[in-house]
Design a protein around this motif. Structure first.
Motif, mmCIF file in Angstrom:
data_model
loop_
_atom_site.group_PDB
_atom_site.id
_atom_site.type_symbol
_atom_site.label_atom_id
_atom_site.label_comp_id
_atom_site.label_asym_id
_atom_site.label_seq_id
_atom_site.Cartn_x
_atom_site.Cartn_y
_atom_site.Cartn_z
ATOM 1 N N GLY A 15 0.821 -1.211 0.000
ATOM 2 C CA GLY A 15 0.000 0.000 0.000
ATOM 3 C C GLY A 15 0.852 1.256 0.000
ATOM 4 O O GLY A 15 2.083 1.199 0.066
ATOM 5 N N SER A 16 0.168 2.387 -0.047
ATOM 6 C CA SER A 16 0.870 3.673 -0.038
ATOM 7 C C SER A 16 1.523 3.934 1.309
ATOM 8 O O SER A 16 0.956 3.625 2.349
ATOM 9 C CB SER A 16 -0.122 4.811 -0.281
ATOM 10 O OG SER A 16 -0.455 4.880 -1.598
ATOM 11 N N GLY A 17 2.703 4.507 1.254
ATOM 12 C CA GLY A 17 3.356 4.983 2.461
ATOM 13 C C GLY A 17 4.028 3.923 3.304
ATOM 14 O O GLY A 17 4.476 4.196 4.415
ATOM 15 N N VAL A 18 4.138 2.716 2.793
ATOM 16 C CA VAL A 18 4.739 1.650 3.604
ATOM 17 C C VAL A 18 6.266 1.635 3.518
ATOM 18 O O VAL A 18 6.932 1.007 4.338
ATOM 19 C CB VAL A 18 4.180 0.254 3.233
ATOM 20 C CG1 VAL A 18 2.684 0.186 3.497
ATOM 21 C CG2 VAL A 18 4.504 -0.115 1.791
ATOM 22 N N GLY A 19 6.806 2.321 2.492
ATOM 23 C CA GLY A 19 8.265 2.400 2.379
ATOM 24 C C GLY A 19 8.845 1.807 1.103
ATOM 25 O O GLY A 19 10.041 1.561 1.029
ATOM 26 N N LYS A 20 8.009 1.622 0.089
ATOM 27 C CA LYS A 20 8.517 1.049 -1.171
ATOM 28 C C LYS A 20 9.570 1.954 -1.801
ATOM 29 O O LYS A 20 10.618 1.494 -2.255
ATOM 30 C CB LYS A 20 7.371 0.814 -2.170
ATOM 31 C CG LYS A 20 6.330 -0.192 -1.678
ATOM 32 C CD LYS A 20 5.250 -0.456 -2.719
ATOM 33 C CE LYS A 20 4.441 0.761 -3.128
ATOM 34 N NZ LYS A 20 3.739 1.409 -1.992
ATOM 35 N N THR A 21 9.278 3.252 -1.817
ATOM 36 C CA THR A 21 10.229 4.198 -2.415
ATOM 37 C C THR A 21 11.530 4.212 -1.623
ATOM 38 O O THR A 21 12.620 4.246 -2.200
ATOM 39 C CB THR A 21 9.612 5.609 -2.459
ATOM 40 O OG1 THR A 21 8.332 5.514 -3.081
ATOM 41 C CG2 THR A 21 10.490 6.576 -3.234
ATOM 42 N N ALA A 22 11.401 4.157 -0.301
ATOM 43 C CA ALA A 22 12.591 4.135 0.549
ATOM 44 C C ALA A 22 13.419 2.880 0.268
ATOM 45 O O ALA A 22 14.654 2.939 0.193
ATOM 46 C CB ALA A 22 12.172 4.202 2.019
ATOM 47 N N LYS A 125 9.363 -0.223 8.898
ATOM 48 C CA LYS A 125 9.258 0.834 9.927
ATOM 49 C C LYS A 125 9.366 0.263 11.341
ATOM 50 O O LYS A 125 8.734 0.770 12.272
ATOM 51 C CB LYS A 125 7.962 1.665 9.784
ATOM 52 C CG LYS A 125 7.754 2.245 8.386
ATOM 53 C CD LYS A 125 6.777 3.397 8.386
ATOM 54 C CE LYS A 125 6.454 3.827 6.939
ATOM 55 N NZ LYS A 125 5.559 4.995 6.890
ATOM 56 N N LEU A 128 9.844 2.348 14.519
ATOM 57 C CA LEU A 128 8.772 3.117 15.189
ATOM 58 C C LEU A 128 8.065 2.233 16.223
ATOM 59 O O LEU A 128 6.868 1.959 16.136
ATOM 60 C CB LEU A 128 7.778 3.654 14.152
ATOM 61 C CG LEU A 128 8.377 4.613 13.113
ATOM 62 C CD1 LEU A 128 7.347 4.990 12.057
ATOM 63 C CD2 LEU A 128 8.917 5.873 13.787
ATOM 64 N N SER A 154 13.741 -1.737 8.820
ATOM 65 C CA SER A 154 13.585 -0.289 8.927
ATOM 66 C C SER A 154 14.389 0.345 7.810
ATOM 67 O O SER A 154 15.622 0.336 7.851
ATOM 68 C CB SER A 154 14.090 0.222 10.275
ATOM 69 O OG SER A 154 14.201 1.637 10.213
ATOM 70 N N ALA A 155 13.674 0.869 6.827
ATOM 71 C CA ALA A 155 14.379 1.567 5.741
ATOM 72 C C ALA A 155 15.041 2.821 6.303
ATOM 73 O O ALA A 155 16.141 3.183 5.892
ATOM 74 C CB ALA A 155 13.402 1.910 4.618
HETATM 75 P P1 GDP Z 1 5.735 4.248 -0.513
HETATM 76 O O1 GDP Z 1 4.468 5.001 -0.703
HETATM 77 O O2 GDP Z 1 5.469 2.812 -0.212
HETATM 78 O O3 GDP Z 1 6.718 4.403 -1.628
HETATM 79 O O4 GDP Z 1 6.408 4.816 0.830
HETATM 80 P P2 GDP Z 1 7.670 5.786 0.992
HETATM 81 O O5 GDP Z 1 8.933 5.065 0.753
HETATM 82 O O6 GDP Z 1 7.421 7.018 0.195
HETATM 83 O O7 GDP Z 1 7.600 6.101 2.558
HETATM 84 C C1 GDP Z 1 6.499 6.818 3.111
HETATM 85 C C2 GDP Z 1 7.010 7.616 4.299
HETATM 86 O O8 GDP Z 1 7.475 6.735 5.327
HETATM 87 C C3 GDP Z 1 8.176 8.539 3.970
HETATM 88 O O9 GDP Z 1 8.019 9.719 4.714
HETATM 89 C C4 GDP Z 1 9.372 7.760 4.443
HETATM 90 O O10 GDP Z 1 10.428 8.604 4.826
HETATM 91 C C5 GDP Z 1 8.820 7.018 5.642
HETATM 92 N N1 GDP Z 1 9.501 5.749 5.891
HETATM 93 C C6 GDP Z 1 9.789 4.768 4.999
HETATM 94 N N2 GDP Z 1 10.401 3.736 5.594
HETATM 95 C C7 GDP Z 1 10.514 4.062 6.902
HETATM 96 C C8 GDP Z 1 11.057 3.387 8.048
HETATM 97 O O11 GDP Z 1 11.585 2.266 7.992
HETATM 98 N N3 GDP Z 1 10.960 4.049 9.248
HETATM 99 C C9 GDP Z 1 10.406 5.281 9.357
HETATM 100 N N4 GDP Z 1 10.375 5.842 10.572
HETATM 101 N N5 GDP Z 1 9.880 5.941 8.303
HETATM 102 C C10 GDP Z 1 9.943 5.338 7.088
#
Ligand code: GDP
Length: 179
Positions: A15-22, A125, A128, A154-155
């Motif tokens: 889903g969105s915001g889970v850390g795929k881009t990271a 994550k 957290l 944890s990315a």
């Molecule tokens: P995507 O929508 O799956 O691509 O998610 P993103 O990679 O854009 O990450 C969404 C948000 O979560 C961003 O603000 C990232 O910095 C944050 N984030 C990603 N991975 C982690 C993690 O392992 N720990 C924390 N604390 N934040 C993370």
């Protein structure tokens, strides 16, 4: 059949915001992360890289393309078909993303009925700790039902991210070697 040395296509799902881009940024090397943030069409963003796992080089093509929320059905189906292996991400701070991962696993099974497509359920994550909504034991049990491996990462802390990729390569090699 996957020949030794041929690249493996690994798809990031979640889903969105889970850390795929990271994840993709860490994979590609931090220097590229600014560019990919700017790119509206990360839809077509592909990075490939050689990594050494257990003394043997593997080439991974990482596809971080399909946003489960925005993606249309056609795109979804395409990604479900082209991967050699899947990293199925959720955030341990977001139960809805965990449920989304379950849905994606079920959809994936429709496209990949064979049991040997490597899939790792990735609870991202894990730094957290205070915001945790999905326990490790629950996720591990779920992975067992899904017939896939499980890892927490944890990315943000760069913890276990490469281990997830190594795990994928090891599973792909097991599959290759058993053919
Ligand atoms: P995507 O929508 O799956 O691509 O998610 P993103 O990679 O854009 O990450 C969404 C948000 O979560 C961003 O603000 C990232 O910095 C944050 N984030 C990603 N991975 C982690 C993690 O392992 N720990 C924390 N604390 N934040 C993370």
């Amino acid at each position: 059949a996957v020949e030794p040395g041929s690249p493996y296509r690994v798809v990031l799902l979640g889903g969105s915001g889970v850390g795929k881009t990271a994840f993709a940024s860490i994979f590609a090397g931090a220097a590229d992360s600014m560019d990919s943030d700017d790119c509206e069409l990360c839809g077509d963003e592909v990075s490939d890289r050689e990594i050494e796992v257990d003394g043997e080089t593997a080439t991974i093509i990482l596809l971080d393309t399909w946003d489960a929320e925005k993606g249309d059905e056609w795109t979804q189906e395409r990604f479900m078909q082209i991967g050699d292996a899947y990293l199925l991400l959720y955030s341990i701070t977001d139960r809805a993303s965990f449920l989304r991962a379950s849905e994606l696993r079920i959809t994936l099974r429709r496209f990949r009925p064979a049991r040997h497509t490597p899939i790792i359920l990735v609870g991202n994550k894990c730094d957290l700790v205070r915001r945790r909504e999905v326990s490790t034991s629950e996720a591990r049990a779920c992975a067992a039902v899904f017939d896939c491996k499980f890892i927490e990462t944890s990315a943000a802390m760069q913890h276990n991210v490469w281990e997830a990729f190594y795990g994928i390569v090891r599973q792909l090699r097991l599959r290759r070697d058993s053919k």
